[in-house]
Structures are given as C-alpha cells and as structure tokens.
Design a protein around this motif. Structure first.
Motif, PDB file in Angstrom:
ATOM      1  N   UNK A 238       0.841  -1.363   0.140  1.00 27.98           N
ATOM      2  CA  UNK A 238       0.021  -0.007  -0.025  1.00 27.98           C
ATOM      3  C   UNK A 238       0.971   1.235   0.060  1.00 27.98           C
ATOM      4  N   UNK A 239       0.383   1.920  -1.007  1.00 27.07           N
ATOM      5  CA  UNK A 239       1.361   3.390  -0.994  1.00 27.07           C
ATOM      6  C   UNK A 239       0.524   4.540  -0.476  1.00 27.07           C
ATOM      7  N   UNK A 240      -0.785   4.399  -0.298  1.00 25.71           N
ATOM      8  CA  UNK A 240      -1.687   5.491   0.138  1.00 25.71           C
ATOM      9  C   UNK A 240      -2.773   4.521   0.895  1.00 25.71           C
ATOM     10  N   UNK A 241      -2.472   4.488   2.163  1.00 23.24           N
ATOM     11  CA  UNK A 241      -3.538   3.719   3.092  1.00 23.24           C
ATOM     12  C   UNK A 241      -4.093   4.652   4.199  1.00 23.24           C
ATOM     13  N   UNK A 242      -5.358   4.211   4.855  1.00 24.85           N
ATOM     14  CA  UNK A 242      -5.565   4.648   6.001  1.00 24.85           C
ATOM     15  C   UNK A 242      -4.959   4.268   7.033  1.00 24.85           C
ATOM     16  N   UNK A 243      -4.426   5.068   8.235  1.00 23.86           N
ATOM     17  CA  UNK A 243      -3.946   4.365   9.332  1.00 23.86           C
ATOM     18  C   UNK A 243      -4.774   4.783  10.437  1.00 23.86           C
ATOM     19  N   UNK A 244      -5.356   3.874  11.063  1.00 26.45           N
ATOM     20  CA  UNK A 244      -6.102   4.078  12.343  1.00 26.45           C
ATOM     21  C   UNK A 244      -5.739   3.183  13.463  1.00 26.45           C
ATOM     22  N   UNK A 245      -5.789   3.669  14.690  1.00 27.76           N
ATOM     23  CA  UNK A 245      -5.473   2.844  15.907  1.00 27.76           C
ATOM     24  C   UNK A 245      -6.157   3.270  17.227  1.00 27.76           C
ATOM     25  N   UNK A 246      -6.098   2.655  18.047  1.00 29.06           N
ATOM     26  CA  UNK A 246      -6.537   3.079  19.541  1.00 29.06           C
ATOM     27  C   UNK A 246      -5.468   3.184  20.339  1.00 29.06           C
TER      28      UNK A 246
END
Length: 304
Positions: free
Chosen positions: A178-186
């Motif tokens: 992936x070269x442009x992704x959503x990064x989400x975390x808690x």
C-alpha cells in the motif's frame, strides 16, 4: 511482631495482596452556580505482613476491604480530588503509614471526563466525554513513590500520509503493498514519571494534558511507513518534550481499513470507500525510555 508459624509441608506462601476494587466515586465541587465533576474508579491493593491470615485465618493484621472502600469516599470529601494522581498519593500514604502491617500500597484509578452542555444551564449540566479514559497508578512502599499515568481507548485516524510496503514475504503472504492507506489505531499508553517523592511533584493535570497533546500531534504529523515508526515518533516526542516523564509504553492495535471491492458493481474506488475490520488486528507495542533512566520500582505498565 510475633514470628509467624506456618503449617508443616512443602507449600510456602509467596507474593500476595488484597484490597477493594472498582470503588466508583463522583465528587461534585460547587463553586456557586458553577459545578465541577471528578468521576473516578478507584482500586486499592495492599500487601505486607499477611502470613498469619493465610496460614491460620487470623485477621489481626487485616484491614477490612470495606474500610478501604470507606476511606476512598472519606478522602474524596476531606481532600477533594484535584487530580487522580494526587488523590492516589493521599490514599497510598494513608494506608502505608496508618497500619504497621501494611508495607506497600498500590492505587489504580480510571478517570472519566465530562463536558459542560452549555452555559445557559447555570453550569451544572454535563455530558460524558467519549474520547478516552485517563489512568493512574500510584505505588508506595513507605519510602519511595512511583506514579504511572496514561490513557486508553483514544481512537485516531490518518486518512492519508501512510504507506506499507517492502515487507518480508513468504508463500503465505497475500497482503498487497500500500502506497496510500488509512492508518487508524486506538491509543493505549502508560508513562512513568521520574518523581519518586523528592522535590516538587509535577503538575499532574497539566502534564497529562500536554502529554496527550504531544501524542496526538506526533501521530498527526508523522508521514508513516509503518505503525511501528509512528509509535516510536509518538513516544520519542513525549520523552523529548516532557522532562518529567522517564518512560512511555504504547500499545497500538492496527484498526485495519481495507478498500471495498466495488468492481462487481461497475464502480471505481479511488481510495474512498473502505471496510473497517475490527478483528483480527495487528498489535504493535513498544517502550520508549529516557536514555540512562531505569524504573525505581518495577511495575507492569501494560496492565495498569
């Protein structure tokens, strides 16, 4: 104290503790028509000279857990709750100094925040915040102090400026680069203060607010090639900007967002529609230390 005798046999008592868990206390401070709320969940654990109660059932050294509960509420009235850290310090000091048999006290606190609904209510209507839970643990052994604070359940997301590629592959690897992704975390994190009882204590509330701010700004400002890199930048930012913090441990689950396959419907999906998957998830964890510093009292920062 009299020497404790234990029953004959190969068994011997090892580490032990007792206390009252999850004392829910709400303290309302009335400043005229304007009210202030502190909403805590307090758990107290005590340990010390407790061999007799285990070996023979003698309760002579046992302060009832009901007394522990009562102390939490009495101290909320007597001292107020300026901060979760200071309230925990009051409690830990009391239990260690008032009972000869008690050698150590650990106070764990979760704090739930409230926002005002509006000024027109006169300052007494609130709505529970849904962002994060504040955590504190105070450990006292009669001489030294250790204060560990933190937060949990703080969900954050970058909708771009994140990549993931160039990773190791084997015959079971199916994940596309992936070269442009959503990064989400808690964000779940604990940080250990350098203060051990000597000198002035930090401004606990200000330190919490600023540490939280640096965590969020580092997350937002890092162009990420991996969640590990983002985690380190968050921890390093706190260590670099908050001199009162000696150690920070972060646990970041990767809240995966996968591009939805819209091709069967004749639709293109240019990084716009995602499937948010809650499990299974990657879990990234690490500790960032101030160079040359060690913990004075060992504590599990991941299980506050």
């Amino acid at each position: 104290m009299a020497e404790t005798s234990r029953p004959a046999g190969p068994a011997v008592l090892a580490q032990n503790q007792y206390g009252k868990a999850e004392n829910r206390v709400v303290r309302i401070t009335r400043d005229g028509a304007t009210h202030h709320i502190k909403d805590l969940n307090v758990s107290v654990t005590l340990s010390g000279d407790m061999d007799d109660v285990h070996y023979s059932g003698s309760n002579a050294h046992v302060l009832p857990t009901d007394t522990t509960k009562n102390t939490v509420y009495a101290f909320a009235q007597r001292y107020g709750i300026e901060s979760a850290e200071q309230f925990g310090i009051h409690l830990a000091r009391h239990f260690v100094t008032s009972q000869e048999a008690i050698r150590t006290a650990r106070v764990r606190i979760e704090e739930y925040a409230w926002d005002r609904i509006g000024a027109e209510d006169g300052g007494h209507s609130f709505v529970r915040k849904g962002q994060e839970v504040r955590h504190t643990q105070v450990f006292h052994d009669g001489t030294s102090w250790q204060v560990v604070s933190g937060l949990g359940d703080l969900v954050v997301l970058n909708s771009t400026d994140s990549e993931f590629w160039g990773y190791a592959k084997d015959e079971y690897t199916t994940l596309p680069e992936a070269y442009d992704r959503v990064l989400a975390t808690e964000v779940n994190t604990r940080w250990r203060y350098g203060w051990t009882g000597e000198g002035d204590a930090p401004d606990w509330n200000a330190s919490y607010a600023e540490t939280r701010r640096h965590l969020l700004e580092a997350f937002a400002g890092t162009y990420s090639y991996s969640l590990q890199q983002t985690l380190y930048e968050m921890g390093a930012r706190v260590i670099g900007e908050r001199p009162e913090v000696d150690e920070i441990r972060l646990s970041l689950p990767n809240k995966h967002h996968f591009l939805a396959d819209l091709a069967p419907f004749g639709l293109t999906n240019d990084n716009e529609v995602y499937l948010a998957a809650d499990r299974p998830y990657g879990l990234i964890e690490a500790t960032v230390l101030r160079e040359g510093r060690e913990a004075a009292i060992p504590v599990d920062l991941t299980n506050l």
